[in-house]
Design a protein around this motif. Structure first.
Motif: not given
Length: 78
Positions: A46-49
């Motif tokens: 999952i992309q955190e940003n």
């Protein structure tokens, strides 16, 4: 995603080689002859940003008009 079958009786692949295949977006199905035993798949990161977007599942959940009303005594005395 590419799927590759590996027979554990005939293959001598190392864990490092197996993980290299998985990192290249390949799903590995380990078999004993023709019987599937396990599946090794890459983990979806999952992309955190990226913030979640509100409203993507409109109508997926419905709340009744009396959701905040007290529960009847019968509920608590069962």
């Amino acid at each position: 995603m590419l799927t590759k079958k590996l027979d554990i009786q005939q293959s001598s692949i190392s864990i490092i080689d197996l993980l290299a295949l998985v990192q290249d977006d390949t799903e590995i199905v380990l078999t004993d002859g023709d019987v599937p035993l396990a599946k090794v798949t890459p983990i979806v990161r999952i992309q955190e940003n990226i913030a979640p977007k509100a409203g993507l599942n409109l109508g997926a959940m419905v709340m009744s008009d009396d959701f905040d009303e007290p529960l009847p005594d019968e509920f608590w005395l069962q």
